[in-house]
Design an enzyme around this catalytic site. Structure first.
Site, short mmCIF file in Angstrom:
data_model
loop_
_atom_site.label_atom_id
_atom_site.label_comp_id
_atom_site.label_asym_id
_atom_site.label_seq_id
_atom_site.Cartn_x
_atom_site.Cartn_y
_atom_site.Cartn_z
N LYS A 22 0.84 -1.21 0.00
CA LYS A 22 0.00 0.00 0.00
C LYS A 22 0.87 1.25 0.00
O LYS A 22 0.64 2.18 -0.78
CB LYS A 22 -0.90 -0.01 1.25
N ASN A 23 1.88 1.25 0.86
CA ASN A 23 2.66 2.48 1.04
C ASN A 23 3.64 2.75 -0.10
O ASN A 23 4.29 3.80 -0.13
CB ASN A 23 3.39 2.46 2.38
N ARG A 93 -4.69 11.01 4.38
CA ARG A 93 -3.52 11.87 4.48
C ARG A 93 -2.60 11.73 3.25
O ARG A 93 -2.04 12.71 2.76
CB ARG A 93 -2.76 11.51 5.76
N CYS A 117 -6.93 17.84 8.90
CA CYS A 117 -6.32 18.25 10.17
C CYS A 117 -5.56 19.56 10.00
O CYS A 117 -5.10 19.91 8.91
CB CYS A 117 -5.36 17.19 10.69
N ARG A 122 -1.22 17.13 13.14
CA ARG A 122 -0.44 16.08 12.47
C ARG A 122 0.27 16.76 11.31
O ARG A 122 -0.28 16.96 10.23
CB ARG A 122 -1.32 14.93 12.00
N PRO A 123 1.48 17.20 11.56
CA PRO A 123 2.08 18.22 10.73
C PRO A 123 2.47 17.80 9.33
O PRO A 123 2.70 16.62 9.05
CB PRO A 123 3.32 18.62 11.53
N ASP A 125 4.67 20.18 8.05
CA ASP A 125 5.64 21.28 7.98
C ASP A 125 6.89 20.91 7.16
O ASP A 125 7.44 21.74 6.45
CB ASP A 125 6.05 21.72 9.40
N LEU A 126 7.29 19.64 7.22
CA LEU A 126 8.51 19.26 6.48
C LEU A 126 8.26 19.23 4.98
O LEU A 126 9.14 19.58 4.19
CB LEU A 126 9.02 17.89 6.96
N ASP A 307 4.48 0.62 12.01
CA ASP A 307 3.27 -0.03 11.49
C ASP A 307 3.14 -1.49 11.93
O ASP A 307 2.14 -2.14 11.64
CB ASP A 307 3.25 0.05 9.95
N VAL A 329 8.07 7.04 16.73
CA VAL A 329 7.77 7.67 15.44
C VAL A 329 6.52 8.55 15.51
O VAL A 329 6.51 9.68 15.04
CB VAL A 329 7.63 6.61 14.33
N ARG A 399 -8.72 -0.37 4.64
CA ARG A 399 -7.82 0.63 4.03
C ARG A 399 -6.49 -0.01 3.63
O ARG A 399 -5.88 0.43 2.66
CB ARG A 399 -7.53 1.76 5.03
C1 UD1 Z 1 4.11 6.85 6.26
C2 UD1 Z 1 3.25 5.62 6.10
C3 UD1 Z 1 2.70 5.17 7.44
C4 UD1 Z 1 3.85 4.97 8.42
C5 UD1 Z 1 4.73 6.20 8.49
C6 UD1 Z 1 5.97 6.00 9.35
C7 UD1 Z 1 2.36 5.94 3.89
C8 UD1 Z 1 1.17 6.22 3.02
N1 UD1 Z 1 2.15 5.95 5.20
O1 UD1 Z 1 3.26 7.88 6.77
O2 UD1 Z 1 2.00 3.93 7.24
O3 UD1 Z 1 3.30 4.73 9.71
O4 UD1 Z 1 5.18 6.56 7.17
O5 UD1 Z 1 6.68 4.90 8.91
O6 UD1 Z 1 3.44 5.66 3.39
N2 UD1 Z 1 6.09 14.61 10.64
C9 UD1 Z 1 6.35 15.92 10.93
N3 UD1 Z 1 6.26 16.83 9.92
C10 UD1 Z 1 5.95 16.48 8.64
C11 UD1 Z 1 5.71 15.12 8.37
C12 UD1 Z 1 5.78 14.20 9.38
O7 UD1 Z 1 6.63 16.28 12.06
O8 UD1 Z 1 5.89 17.35 7.76
C13 UD1 Z 1 6.15 13.62 11.73
C14 UD1 Z 1 4.81 12.89 11.92
O9 UD1 Z 1 3.93 13.63 12.72
C15 UD1 Z 1 5.26 11.60 12.55
C16 UD1 Z 1 6.61 11.34 11.91
O10 UD1 Z 1 7.04 12.58 11.36
O11 UD1 Z 1 5.42 11.76 13.93
C17 UD1 Z 1 6.57 10.28 10.82
O12 UD1 Z 1 5.69 10.69 9.81
P1 UD1 Z 1 5.95 10.33 8.28
O13 UD1 Z 1 7.20 9.55 8.15
O14 UD1 Z 1 5.81 11.58 7.48
O15 UD1 Z 1 4.73 9.38 7.99
P2 UD1 Z 1 3.75 9.40 6.76
O16 UD1 Z 1 4.50 9.66 5.51
O17 UD1 Z 1 2.56 10.23 7.07
#
Ligand code: UD1
Length: 421
Positions: A22-23, A93, A117, A122-123, A125-126, A307, A329, A399
């Site tokens: 999926k990812n 998301r 959100c 659930r940011p 920002d990056l 996960d 994480v 999902r």
């Molecule tokens: C992806 C996976 C999800 C998995 C996660 C971590 C997909 C579709 N989903 O989610 O199944 O659980 O990786 O392995 O691939 N964060 C920030 N700022 C940002 C983005 C993220 O602070 O701009 C934080 C998040 O709040 C979280 C952490 O970084 O605490 C990890 O998030 P991220 O690696 O971005 O996960 P996703 O890409 O959303």
């Protein structure tokens, strides 16, 4: 609304084939917006989340056609829209992954905030830091993000404070057609990042270093089409490995890249499972003795995957002795604890830590899937209860798992889906 009803069924035995990840499928489908020639994706899993992202593409004007159950042909050559609707963006998301491709292809994009959100909770920002570094102008209000780069994006060096999977993917996709070189430092190294980079390169992009600590992307003028096979889902594989462990079973998992799941293999072995890695992308997990507790700490890849944390906690609830889980994480990724506790699990949480005291037997209960992996964990726990366990809100499970009920049933599980009264 449907629910899953499951109860103790004895050791699960047999073999199960894992679907495409999926990812990997979600970002690769989003990246298909970059192609100006038809793209064929194989091993696309039949999941709710995949249907949503395909709808986003269709809404943007792409032609999407299933050639068979798992092969999708996407033609984005004539897309003319760069705005993704709130309705679909708010459902998932990962829809936000269309922003990078749209921005680089059109020099502008307008999308809603993902999952409805607000930035901060659930940011993203990056992701935004990356687009800004590439010289996009951003306009963000409570619901909508507009990004423009009238003269095109410009390659830069971007350091990610945390190796976010989504931010790495979005920036990588945006950089494929930026002017000059983009360097992402401290990117995510997940196999899904490597799969996306391989796909982008097949389209004609120039991405180097995916899977390492520095990714370099040289912008090109135009991307074409390709045929690409999605990698196997390491989290679905992990879930079936735990299904074998929790039932004292003997399951062979097919279509599984063992190098993607090394921490899972190591932890199952520490707990007393036998894990046999075969050369033909199959892995056998069996248990010939009572398992014992262990410690896991979730980390970005190649660490233990967040996960798989909930599924392991279900297993830890029924093994001998104490276990400890540290979730680094995500914040608040312990929603399954309350539900497992309803089944008799003994778990105490303190911030990002959970301590689990194994019990000889869980009991059947009515529980709720609070998110995708939590739902899977409850189904796994239900495989051990003498009485029926009823898992509701299973749309979360749909999902990310294609026919988990059918696959477990084929391994001997006493499990069914039914409409709620
Ligand atoms: C992806 C996976 C999800 C998995 C996660 C971590 C997909 C579709 N989903 O989610 O199944 O659980 O990786 O392995 O691939 N964060 C920030 N700022 C940002 C983005 C993220 O602070 O701009 C934080 C998040 O709040 C979280 C952490 O970084 O605490 C990890 O998030 P991220 O690696 O971005 O996960 P996703 O890409 O959303």
């Amino acid at each position: 609304m449907e629910r899953i009803i499951v109860k103790k069924s004895g050791p699960l035995k047999g073999s199960v084939k894992i679907d495409g990840a999926k990812n990997s499928a979600l970002p690769i489908i989003a990246a298909s917006l970059l192609g100006t020639e038809p793209i064929t994706l194989e091993e696309v899993p039949n999941l709710k989340d995949v249907q949503i992202i395909l709808k986003v593409l269709q809404e943007l004007g792409a032609k999407v056609e299933f050639l068979d159950d798992t092969t999708v042909r996407i033609d984005s050559s004539s897309i003319d829209k760069y705005e993704a609707s709130y309705e679909l963006m708010s459902k998932m998301r990962a829809s936000f992954l269309v922003m990078g491709p749209l921005l680089t292809r059109f020099g502008k994009t307008r999308t809603s905030l993902p999952g409805g959100c607000a930035i901060g909770s659930r940011p993203i920002d990056l992701h935004l830091k990356g687009f800004k570094a590439l010289e996009a102008e951003l306009n963000v209000d409570d619901y909508v993000i507009e990004a423009t780069a009238e003269n095109g994006l410009v390659g830069k060096t971007i350091y990610l404070d945390f190796p976010s999977v989504g931010a790495t993917q979005n920036i990588m996709m945006a950089a494929t057609m930026a002017q000059g070189e983009t360097v992402i430092e401290n990117p995510a190294k997940e196999p899904e990042i490597v799969d996306l980079a391989n796909f982008l390169n097949k389209l004609g992009a120039d991405v180097k270093g995916a899977g390492t600590s520095t990714i370099r992307i040289r912008g090109v003028e135009k991307l074409g089409g390709t045929i690409h096979q999605i990698i196997p889902d390491r989290i679905e594989a992990t879930t079936f490995m735990v299904a074998s462990a929790i039932t004292g079973g003997d399951i062979t998992i097919k279509n599984c890249i063992t190098s993607h799941i090394l921490p899972v293999i190591a932890k199952l072995r520490e707990m007393g499972c036998k894990v046999v890695e075969n050369e033909d992308d199959t892995i056998r997990v069996y248990c010939d003795k009572k398992l014992c507790g262990t410690y896991i700490k979730t980390l970005p890849y190649p660490g233990f995957p967040t996960d798989a944390q909930a599924q392991f906690m279900a297993l830890m609830s029924v093994v001998d002795g104490q276990s400890k889980v540290e979730e680094t994480v995500f914040e608040n990724r312990f929603m399954h604890v309350e539900e497992l506790t309803k089944m008799g699990a003994i778990i105490a949480t303190d911030g990002s830590e959970a301590r689990i005291a194994g019990v000889p037997q869980l009991k059947g209960a009515k529980v709720r899937a609070t998110d995708l992996r939590a739902g899977a964990a409850l189904v796994l726990a239900g495989l051990t209860t003498e009485e029926e366990t009823t898992v509701s809100d299973i749309y979360h499970i749909d999902r990310g798992y294609n026919d988990i009920v059918g696959k477990l049933k084929a391994l001997g599980a006493d499990i069914r889906r039914e409409e709620m009264d």
